[in-house]
Design an enzyme around this catalytic site. Sequence first.
Site, short mmCIF file in Angstrom:
data_model
loop_
_atom_site.label_atom_id
_atom_site.label_comp_id
_atom_site.label_asym_id
_atom_site.label_seq_id
_atom_site.Cartn_x
_atom_site.Cartn_y
_atom_site.Cartn_z
N LYS A 127 51.25 -20.35 27.82
CA LYS A 127 51.11 -20.84 26.45
C LYS A 127 49.70 -21.39 26.25
O LYS A 127 49.24 -22.23 27.04
CB LYS A 127 52.18 -21.92 26.20
CG LYS A 127 52.56 -22.09 24.75
CD LYS A 127 53.77 -23.01 24.65
CE LYS A 127 54.24 -23.20 23.24
NZ LYS A 127 55.30 -24.20 23.14
O1 G3P Z 1 57.67 -25.23 20.28
C1 G3P Z 1 56.97 -26.14 19.50
C2 G3P Z 1 57.92 -27.19 19.04
O2 G3P Z 1 58.44 -27.84 20.13
C3 G3P Z 1 57.35 -28.19 18.12
O3 G3P Z 1 58.43 -28.80 17.50
O4 G3P Z 1 59.63 -30.53 16.28
O5 G3P Z 1 57.70 -31.13 17.78
O6 G3P Z 1 57.30 -29.96 15.61
P1 G3P Z 1 58.24 -30.19 16.75
#
Ligand code: G3P
Length: 217
Positions: A83
């Site tokens: 990633k």
């Molecule tokens: O894969 C990316 C994701 O984990 C981000 O999620 O909820 O932290 O915006 P969030």
Amino acid sequence: MKFFVDSADIDAITELHDIGLCDGVTTNPSIIAKSGRDFKEVIKEICAITPGHVSAEVVAMDAAKMVEEGRHLRKIADNVCVKLPLTKDGLKACSILSREGVPTNVTLCFSANQALLAAKCGATYISPFIGRLDDLALDGMELIQDIRTIYDNYGFETEILAASIRNINHAKDCALVGADVMTAPPKVIFQMAGHALTDKGLSAFMKDWESTGQSVI
Ligand code: G3P
């Protein structure tokens, strides 16, 4: 649509895999920090649960070091997907690793132009963040739609991996607009199975069945 689990929670990943709802896993530095576990150890453990891609994120800021970290992460297991952040250096590292046949997931994508560049650089996955756009009252789903159109216009094979999925409507909308993959926390995937009318209907069926005094086996 493939379902990736956005988590480092071994129990939840295992449960979703056993149900048939885990085609891969995504992690990021925040998820690893939250797990409180050793990065490489937890990635190795996850890679043994699912044969699908498991995203492990580099933390270097320059391309050469990102490539070095990526190659190192790939030694953990064959299904590690490297990633990389959507920066100039991340794109450069993506091109280099892609040419070596390394699966890549370009993350922190917030515009269609960024997604176009990631596809040009041979990314296996592009990760547009829906929830974080919605947090700013922008339209995360419109972004997925725009990327879908652009990729289809030119036959790019990069898969749209909808990330930052916060609720079951995000999941449904991603499926409607044709995201190839969605990655969601276990809680959201489990919530997708629930419906008040399912619970109500099942409890009525069970009550009526009990009244027959019969058994299936
Ligand atoms: O894969 C990316 C994701 O984990 C981000 O999620 O909820 O932290 O915006 P969030």
